[in-house]
Scaffold this motif. Structure first.
Motif, PDB file in Angstrom:
ATOM      1  N   SER A  68     -26.188  -3.971  16.435  1.00 36.91           N
ATOM      2  CA  SER A  68     -25.425  -3.361  17.516  1.00 36.91           C
ATOM      3  C   SER A  68     -26.308  -2.333  18.198  1.00 36.91           C
ATOM      4  CB  SER A  68     -24.153  -2.700  16.975  1.00 36.91           C
ATOM      5  OG  SER A  68     -24.485  -1.591  16.163  1.00 36.91           O
ATOM      6  N   GLU A  69     -25.781  -1.733  19.268  1.00 38.95           N
ATOM      7  CA  GLU A  69     -26.556  -0.695  19.952  1.00 38.95           C
ATOM      8  C   GLU A  69     -26.833   0.487  19.034  1.00 38.95           C
ATOM      9  OE1 GLU A  69     -24.623   0.428  23.509  1.00 38.95           O
ATOM     10  OE2 GLU A  69     -24.992  -1.474  24.543  1.00 38.95           O
ATOM     11  N   GLY A  70     -25.981   0.671  18.030  1.00 42.31           N
ATOM     12  CA  GLY A  70     -26.171   1.784  17.102  1.00 42.31           C
ATOM     13  C   GLY A  70     -27.237   1.555  16.060  1.00 42.31           C
ATOM     14  N   GLY A  71     -27.714   0.330  15.918  1.00 39.47           N
ATOM     15  CA  GLY A  71     -28.742   0.049  14.939  1.00 39.47           C
ATOM     16  C   GLY A  71     -28.502  -1.263  14.215  1.00 39.47           C
ATOM     17  N   VAL A  72     -29.198  -1.424  13.098  1.00 35.10           N
ATOM     18  CA  VAL A  72     -29.134  -2.643  12.298  1.00 35.10           C
ATOM     19  C   VAL A  72     -28.665  -2.276  10.901  1.00 35.10           C
ATOM     20  CG1 VAL A  72     -30.425  -4.621  11.402  1.00 35.10           C
ATOM     21  CG2 VAL A  72     -31.049  -3.616  13.614  1.00 35.10           C
ATOM     22  N   GLU A  73     -27.676  -3.021  10.408  1.00 33.86           N
ATOM     23  CA  GLU A  73     -27.200  -2.857   9.039  1.00 33.86           C
ATOM     24  C   GLU A  73     -27.519  -4.121   8.252  1.00 33.86           C
ATOM     25  OE1 GLU A  73     -23.078  -1.881   8.796  1.00 33.86           O
ATOM     26  OE2 GLU A  73     -23.183  -0.366  10.360  1.00 33.86           O
ATOM     27  N   HIS A  74     -27.905  -3.925   6.997  1.00 33.64           N
ATOM     28  CA  HIS A  74     -28.235  -5.057   6.132  1.00 33.64           C
ATOM     29  C   HIS A  74     -27.569  -4.860   4.782  1.00 33.64           C
ATOM     30  CE1 HIS A  74     -30.741  -6.843   2.863  1.00 33.64           C
ATOM     31  NE2 HIS A  74     -30.628  -7.909   3.632  1.00 33.64           N
ATOM     32  N   CYS A  75     -27.059  -5.960   4.238  1.00 32.19           N
ATOM     33  CA  CYS A  75     -26.439  -5.940   2.913  1.00 32.19           C
ATOM     34  C   CYS A  75     -26.681  -7.310   2.287  1.00 32.19           C
ATOM     35  CB  CYS A  75     -24.940  -5.652   3.041  1.00 32.19           C
ATOM     36  SG  CYS A  75     -24.157  -5.049   1.534  1.00 32.19           S
ATOM     37  N   SER A  76     -27.266  -7.356   1.090  1.00 33.23           N
ATOM     38  CA  SER A  76     -27.680  -8.635   0.542  1.00 33.23           C
ATOM     39  C   SER A  76     -27.654  -8.601  -0.984  1.00 33.23           C
ATOM     40  CB  SER A  76     -29.094  -8.971   1.030  1.00 33.23           C
ATOM     41  OG  SER A  76     -29.545 -10.186   0.496  1.00 33.23           O
ATOM     42  N   VAL A  77     -27.216  -9.722  -1.566  1.00 27.10           N
ATOM     43  CA  VAL A  77     -27.276  -9.922  -3.014  1.00 27.10           C
ATOM     44  C   VAL A  77     -27.965 -11.257  -3.257  1.00 27.10           C
ATOM     45  CG1 VAL A  77     -25.946 -10.314  -5.124  1.00 27.10           C
ATOM     46  CG2 VAL A  77     -25.222  -8.548  -3.504  1.00 27.10           C
TER      47      VAL A  77
ATOM     48  N   VAL B 198     -26.390 -14.216  -1.003  1.00 25.49           N
ATOM     49  CA  VAL B 198     -25.813 -13.984   0.327  1.00 25.49           C
ATOM     50  C   VAL B 198     -26.569 -12.857   1.016  1.00 25.49           C
ATOM     51  CG1 VAL B 198     -23.768 -13.264   1.608  1.00 25.49           C
ATOM     52  CG2 VAL B 198     -23.516 -14.759  -0.381  1.00 25.49           C
ATOM     53  N   GLY B 199     -26.959 -13.103   2.256  1.00 24.25           N
ATOM     54  CA  GLY B 199     -27.578 -12.077   3.072  1.00 24.25           C
ATOM     55  C   GLY B 199     -26.780 -11.857   4.345  1.00 24.25           C
ATOM     56  N   LEU B 200     -26.533 -10.593   4.693  1.00 23.76           N
ATOM     57  CA  LEU B 200     -25.773 -10.236   5.897  1.00 23.76           C
ATOM     58  C   LEU B 200     -26.569  -9.244   6.733  1.00 23.76           C
ATOM     59  CD1 LEU B 200     -22.327  -9.670   4.157  1.00 23.76           C
ATOM     60  CD2 LEU B 200     -22.722 -11.387   5.949  1.00 23.76           C
ATOM     61  N   LEU B 201     -26.556  -9.450   8.045  1.00 24.94           N
ATOM     62  CA  LEU B 201     -27.137  -8.504   8.991  1.00 24.94           C
ATOM     63  C   LEU B 201     -26.134  -8.254  10.104  1.00 24.94           C
ATOM     64  CD1 LEU B 201     -30.857  -9.447   9.826  1.00 24.94           C
ATOM     65  CD2 LEU B 201     -30.054  -7.311   8.832  1.00 24.94           C
ATOM     66  N   ARG B 202     -26.010  -7.004  10.507  1.00 19.37           N
ATOM     67  CA  ARG B 202     -25.171  -6.661  11.660  1.00 19.37           C
ATOM     68  C   ARG B 202     -26.017  -5.875  12.653  1.00 19.37           C
ATOM     69  NH1 ARG B 202     -19.670  -4.828   9.909  1.00 19.37           N
ATOM     70  NH2 ARG B 202     -19.242  -7.063  10.137  1.00 19.37           N
TER      71      ARG B 202
ATOM     72  N   ALA C  12     -24.476 -11.632  11.240  1.00 26.13           N
ATOM     73  CA  ALA C  12     -25.119 -12.872  10.842  1.00 26.13           C
ATOM     74  C   ALA C  12     -25.096 -13.029   9.331  1.00 26.13           C
ATOM     75  CB  ALA C  12     -26.566 -12.897  11.333  1.00 26.13           C
ATOM     76  N   LEU C  13     -24.957 -14.274   8.892  1.00 26.01           N
ATOM     77  CA  LEU C  13     -24.878 -14.616   7.479  1.00 26.01           C
ATOM     78  C   LEU C  13     -25.804 -15.780   7.173  1.00 26.01           C
ATOM     79  CD1 LEU C  13     -23.335 -14.920   4.605  1.00 26.01           C
ATOM     80  CD2 LEU C  13     -21.893 -16.551   5.838  1.00 26.01           C
ATOM     81  N   VAL C  14     -26.549 -15.677   6.065  1.00 26.85           N
ATOM     82  CA  VAL C  14     -27.203 -16.829   5.438  1.00 26.85           C
ATOM     83  C   VAL C  14     -26.819 -16.822   3.974  1.00 26.85           C
ATOM     84  CG1 VAL C  14     -29.407 -17.797   4.647  1.00 26.85           C
ATOM     85  CG2 VAL C  14     -29.122 -17.141   7.040  1.00 26.85           C
ATOM     86  N   VAL C  15     -26.388 -17.994   3.480  1.00 24.24           N
ATOM     87  CA  VAL C  15     -25.938 -18.118   2.092  1.00 24.24           C
ATOM     88  C   VAL C  15     -26.675 -19.275   1.433  1.00 24.24           C
ATOM     89  CG1 VAL C  15     -23.959 -19.480   2.869  1.00 24.24           C
ATOM     90  CG2 VAL C  15     -23.929 -18.484   0.592  1.00 24.24           C
ATOM     91  N   ASP C  16     -27.075 -19.058   0.189  1.00 21.04           N
ATOM     92  CA  ASP C  16     -27.832 -20.041  -0.586  1.00 21.04           C
ATOM     93  C   ASP C  16     -27.082 -20.290  -1.891  1.00 21.04           C
ATOM     94  OD1 ASP C  16     -29.613 -21.505  -2.098  1.00 21.04           O
ATOM     95  OD2 ASP C  16     -31.322 -20.174  -1.788  1.00 21.04           O
ATOM     96  N   GLY C  17     -26.348 -21.430  -1.961  1.00 14.79           N
ATOM     97  CA  GLY C  17     -25.647 -21.778  -3.183  1.00 14.79           C
ATOM     98  C   GLY C  17     -26.623 -22.051  -4.310  1.00 14.79           C
ATOM     99  N   LEU C  18     -26.259 -21.673  -5.534  1.00 18.24           N
ATOM    100  CA  LEU C  18     -27.149 -21.879  -6.672  1.00 18.24           C
ATOM    101  C   LEU C  18     -27.466 -23.360  -6.850  1.00 18.24           C
ATOM    102  CD1 LEU C  18     -26.749 -18.905  -7.318  1.00 18.24           C
ATOM    103  CD2 LEU C  18     -26.411 -19.532  -9.713  1.00 18.24           C
TER     104      LEU C  18
END
Length: 331
Positions: free
Chosen positions: A224-233, A218-222, A168-174
């Protein structure tokens, strides 16, 4: 983009019906479906106009399939007898259909939650016959509205579902307006080119693409059965929610994708059954995460997205919420 129709007068009923019919036509719905979308919007707007205050309809394209979604949110007294209100034919006024029972019957997907003294949230979805969401697809709620006075939304979102993996992605332009919208849409296009990349790889690809733009958070979430990954700036908020409140809050790294992006870091946490993942731009006041009400935390994803935008939106900024519930099961 989501069409926001405030229901502050009964004249909003016709405006809601017209907006829903146009949205259905824009989505390519055929035959009687655009008129059915208009009936859904008319019934929901009529209920808000007659019985509630502080209400609005949010009308938009469906996530994950072709169709239209009509969301109604209010801060009214709530329904004392929900089952009676859902009886087909039960109505208290002369609208195009015959009450919430007709809404439930006409819609492909229908959800409603109400609480005395808090209000009511309803989602009615309509698509081509036989084109319902596949088992295993997540319950998805997304609302994307521009700042007051703007015709373009500087926020956007994206979602990729592959087997048991959801990215999943959410993006906020300046800023906001057209330049911010261009940056946000460019980031979404880059995301969809190869959404299976590692999350830092997705951010690096967006950073390269946005160098001639306003830049974006930009915020990203992934999930899956293995867990949740997050990466965001930047200032896109992300959290995992259960019925007891915010189970996990993720922090974003400072910077702007396209201008001064740091080396992305991935946060990983275990997955938990029944958790709802939420991403939202800073057009939604993050203070709601401090002490969310039980009514809010128990909403399914489509209703949660609408309730957050309606209740916690900063109207002078673009606002986007993307909520992912548990995957749909086989019927």
């Amino acid at each position: 983009m989501t069409a926001h129709v405030p229901v502050d007068h009964y004249s909003a009923v016709q405006r809601a019906a017209t907006t829903a019919r146009r949205a259905a036509l824009d989505q390519g719905l055929t035959g009687a479906l655009p008129d059915r979308a208009a009936v859904l919007a008319s019934e929901l707007a009529g209920n808000v106009a007659r019985h509630a205050v502080g209400g609005a309809l949010y009308i938009q394209a469906l996530p994950l399939r072709t169709g239209v979604e009509i969301l109604a949110v209010d801060r009214g007294p709530g329904m004392a007898d929900l089952e009676r209100c859902l009886t087909d034919g039960y109505t208290t006024g002369g609208t195009l259909g015959s009450g919430l029972g007709a809404v439930r019957r006409i819609a492909d997907e229908f959800a409603v939650r109400t609480r005395r003294g808090t209000g009511t949230v309803v989602s009615a979805r309509l698509g081509e016959p036989g084109a319902g969401p596949a088992p295993g697809a997540p319950g998805v709620g997304a609302v994307r509205v521009p700042a007051d006075g703007e015709s373009a939304c500087g926020d956007s979102w994206g979602l990729d579902v592959r087997g048991g993996v959801r990215t999943a992605l959410v993006v906020d332009g300046l800023g906001h307006g057209a330049p911010a919208a261009e940056a946000a849409e460019l980031a979404v296009r880059v995301f969809h080119r190869d959404p299976g990349l590692p999350l830092p790889g997705l951010l690096h690809a967006m950073n390269r693409a946005l160098r001639r733009s306003r830049g974006a958070a930009v915020g990203l979430l992934r999930l899956s059965e293995g867990g949740v990954e997050h990466c965001s700036v930047g200032n896109v908020r992300a959290l995992l929610l259960d019925r007891d409140g915010a189970r996990q809050r993720f922090g974003g790294q400072p910077g702007v994708v396209g201008w001064n992006m740091p080396e992305p870091r991935v946060q990983r946490v275990p997955a938990a059954p029944g958790t709802v993942a939420v991403l939202h731009s800073d057009g939604v006041d993050a203070s709601w995460t401090g002490t969310p009400t039980p009514f809010l935390t128990m909403l399914p994803a489509p209703l949660l997205a609408a309730a957050l935008v309606h209740t916690h939106r900063r109207s002078r900024d673009d606002a986007t919420v993307l909520a992912l519930g548990p995957p749909r099961r086989e019927a």
